[in-house]
Design a protein around this motif. Structure first.
Motif, short mmCIF file in Angstrom:
data_model
loop_
_atom_site.label_atom_id
_atom_site.label_comp_id
_atom_site.label_asym_id
_atom_site.label_seq_id
_atom_site.Cartn_x
_atom_site.Cartn_y
_atom_site.Cartn_z
N VAL A 35 33.89 27.53 39.85
CA VAL A 35 35.36 27.58 39.90
C VAL A 35 35.81 27.00 41.24
O VAL A 35 35.28 27.36 42.29
CB VAL A 35 35.85 29.03 39.75
CG1 VAL A 35 37.36 29.11 39.97
CG2 VAL A 35 35.49 29.60 38.39
N GLU A 36 36.78 26.11 41.18
CA GLU A 36 37.33 25.51 42.40
C GLU A 36 38.36 26.42 43.04
O GLU A 36 39.28 26.89 42.36
CB GLU A 36 37.99 24.17 42.08
CG GLU A 36 37.07 22.97 42.15
CD GLU A 36 37.85 21.68 42.16
OE1 GLU A 36 37.98 21.06 43.23
OE2 GLU A 36 38.35 21.31 41.09
N ILE A 37 38.20 26.65 44.33
CA ILE A 37 39.20 27.39 45.10
C ILE A 37 39.94 26.40 45.99
O ILE A 37 39.34 25.74 46.83
CB ILE A 37 38.56 28.51 45.92
CG1 ILE A 37 37.99 29.59 44.98
CG2 ILE A 37 39.58 29.13 46.88
CD1 ILE A 37 37.39 30.78 45.67
N LYS A 38 41.25 26.28 45.77
CA LYS A 38 42.09 25.36 46.52
C LYS A 38 42.96 26.15 47.51
O LYS A 38 42.92 27.38 47.54
CB LYS A 38 42.96 24.55 45.56
CG LYS A 38 42.20 23.91 44.42
CD LYS A 38 41.27 22.80 44.88
CE LYS A 38 42.02 21.53 45.13
NZ LYS A 38 41.12 20.39 45.49
N THR A 39 43.75 25.43 48.28
CA THR A 39 44.58 26.07 49.31
C THR A 39 45.50 27.14 48.73
O THR A 39 45.74 28.17 49.36
CB THR A 39 45.42 25.02 50.05
OG1 THR A 39 44.53 24.07 50.63
CG2 THR A 39 46.26 25.64 51.14
N LEU A 40 46.02 26.90 47.53
CA LEU A 40 46.93 27.87 46.90
C LEU A 40 46.23 28.73 45.86
O LEU A 40 46.89 29.39 45.05
CB LEU A 40 48.12 27.14 46.29
CG LEU A 40 49.07 26.48 47.29
CD1 LEU A 40 50.19 25.74 46.57
CD2 LEU A 40 49.66 27.50 48.26
N GLY A 41 44.91 28.76 45.88
CA GLY A 41 44.18 29.64 44.99
C GLY A 41 43.41 28.89 43.92
O GLY A 41 42.99 27.74 44.10
N ALA A 46 46.71 32.44 36.54
CA ALA A 46 48.16 32.63 36.43
C ALA A 46 48.68 33.54 37.53
O ALA A 46 48.18 34.65 37.70
CB ALA A 46 48.50 33.21 35.06
N VAL A 47 49.68 33.06 38.26
CA VAL A 47 50.41 33.89 39.24
C VAL A 47 51.88 33.76 38.86
O VAL A 47 52.51 32.73 39.10
CB VAL A 47 50.17 33.41 40.69
CG1 VAL A 47 50.99 34.26 41.65
CG2 VAL A 47 48.70 33.45 41.04
N LEU A 48 52.44 34.81 38.26
CA LEU A 48 53.80 34.73 37.72
C LEU A 48 54.83 35.37 38.64
O LEU A 48 55.95 34.88 38.73
CB LEU A 48 53.83 35.39 36.33
CG LEU A 48 52.84 34.81 35.31
CD1 LEU A 48 53.03 35.48 33.96
CD2 LEU A 48 53.02 33.30 35.17
N ASP A 49 54.48 36.46 39.31
CA ASP A 49 55.40 37.12 40.23
C ASP A 49 55.17 36.54 41.63
O ASP A 49 54.50 37.14 42.47
CB ASP A 49 55.17 38.63 40.22
CG ASP A 49 56.11 39.38 41.15
OD1 ASP A 49 56.99 38.73 41.76
OD2 ASP A 49 55.96 40.60 41.31
N GLY A 54 50.49 35.44 45.47
CA GLY A 54 50.28 34.01 45.62
C GLY A 54 50.83 33.47 46.92
O GLY A 54 51.21 34.21 47.83
N GLY A 55 50.86 32.16 47.02
CA GLY A 55 51.26 31.50 48.27
C GLY A 55 50.06 31.33 49.19
O GLY A 55 48.97 31.83 48.93
N ARG A 56 50.26 30.61 50.27
CA ARG A 56 49.15 30.31 51.17
C ARG A 56 48.51 31.55 51.79
O ARG A 56 47.29 31.59 51.98
CB ARG A 56 49.62 29.36 52.29
CG ARG A 56 49.94 27.96 51.80
CD ARG A 56 50.39 27.04 52.90
NE ARG A 56 50.73 25.73 52.38
CZ ARG A 56 49.84 24.74 52.21
NH1 ARG A 56 48.58 24.94 52.57
NH2 ARG A 56 50.22 23.58 51.71
N ASP A 57 49.30 32.54 52.10
CA ASP A 57 48.77 33.73 52.76
C ASP A 57 48.19 34.76 51.79
O ASP A 57 47.56 35.73 52.22
CB ASP A 57 49.85 34.41 53.61
CG ASP A 57 50.08 33.70 54.93
OD1 ASP A 57 49.28 32.81 55.28
OD2 ASP A 57 51.05 34.05 55.63
N TYR A 145 43.97 40.54 50.50
CA TYR A 145 44.48 39.20 50.25
C TYR A 145 43.90 38.26 51.31
O TYR A 145 43.71 38.65 52.46
CB TYR A 145 46.00 39.16 50.32
CG TYR A 145 46.69 39.57 49.05
CD1 TYR A 145 46.47 38.88 47.87
CD2 TYR A 145 47.58 40.65 49.04
CE1 TYR A 145 47.12 39.25 46.70
CE2 TYR A 145 48.23 41.02 47.86
CZ TYR A 145 47.99 40.31 46.70
OH TYR A 145 48.62 40.68 45.54
N CYS A 146 43.66 37.01 50.89
CA CYS A 146 43.09 36.02 51.81
C CYS A 146 43.81 34.69 51.70
O CYS A 146 44.29 34.31 50.63
CB CYS A 146 41.61 35.78 51.48
SG CYS A 146 40.54 37.22 51.63
#
Length: 212
Positions: A35-41, A46-49, A54-57, A145-146
């Protein structure tokens, strides 16, 4: 540095929330293969809220197998990876030992802990327990969270090299224990020296600035 294990990589697709109109991405299932992990996950996750997740942080949510082992006694069954909506399940450390700024290196991927997971009504709905928020809060095993410092590809079973943050040790459990309370100024001063998520840094620095 210590070495743990990546127990599982989990992703979710939009699903209805029982008793609610909205859909959620909290229902995560372990996947096989890389699975690829990118800067935004994880792109497939799915990140709906996006207001709270989600987001960079908060690109990747990590939960710890050692904390799941504790929950086995509380729940009466062994939780499967992904049950709490995490992307990565890691063995080798716990929430109580994990501090802001700690790093998880998995192959070429490098993650940095930024904050703790705050339980929400969606989490309670998924668990089928209206008291779940308080129960999870009392347990004080929030996971972490990372942010993604280096992108890469991960697969369950890989080693996780855990490097503790060299500065102030502000654990995710400490942060959760202060949720909803008047946070002491000495704690805020400690926290702003760490790479804590920017949303919280702004709040803490604003409070410190108001003292002068």
């Amino acid at each position: 540095m210590s070495v743990g294990t990546l127990v599982a990589v989990s992703v979710g697709q939009p699903r209805p929330i029982p008793g609610m109109r909205a859909k959620t991405g909290i229902y995560k299932e372990p996947v096989q293969g890389p699975v690829e992990i990118k800067t935004l996950g994880i792109a497939e996750d799915a990140v709906l809220d996006t207001r709270h997740h989600g987001g960079r942080d908060q690109a990747i949510y990590v939960y710890f197998q050692d904390d799941y082992d504790w929950w086995t006694g509380e729940l009466g069954y062994a939780p499967e990876p992904g049950l709490f909506g995490e992307n990565l399940t890691i063995a080798g450390t716990t929430s109580a030992e994990t501090a802001i700024g700690d790093r998880f290196a998995i192959g070429d991927t490098l993650l940095e802990v930024t904050y703790y997971r705050q339980p929400c009504v969606t989490f309670s709905a998924k668990m089928g327990d209206p008291r779940w928020l308080k129960r999870f809060q009392r347990a004080n095993r929030p996971g972490a969270y990372c942010r993604v410092l280096a992108e890469g590809t991960v697969t369950a079973g890989m080693d996780v090299r855990i490097t503790p943050y060299a500065g102030e040790r502000v654990t995710v459990s400490e942060l959760m224990a202060l949720d909803g309370k008047d946070i002491p100024l000495d704690f805020i001063r400690r926290a702003v020296t760490t790479p804590i998520r920017e949303k919280t840094r702004f709040k803490y620095e604003t409070r410190l600035a108001s003292l002068f």
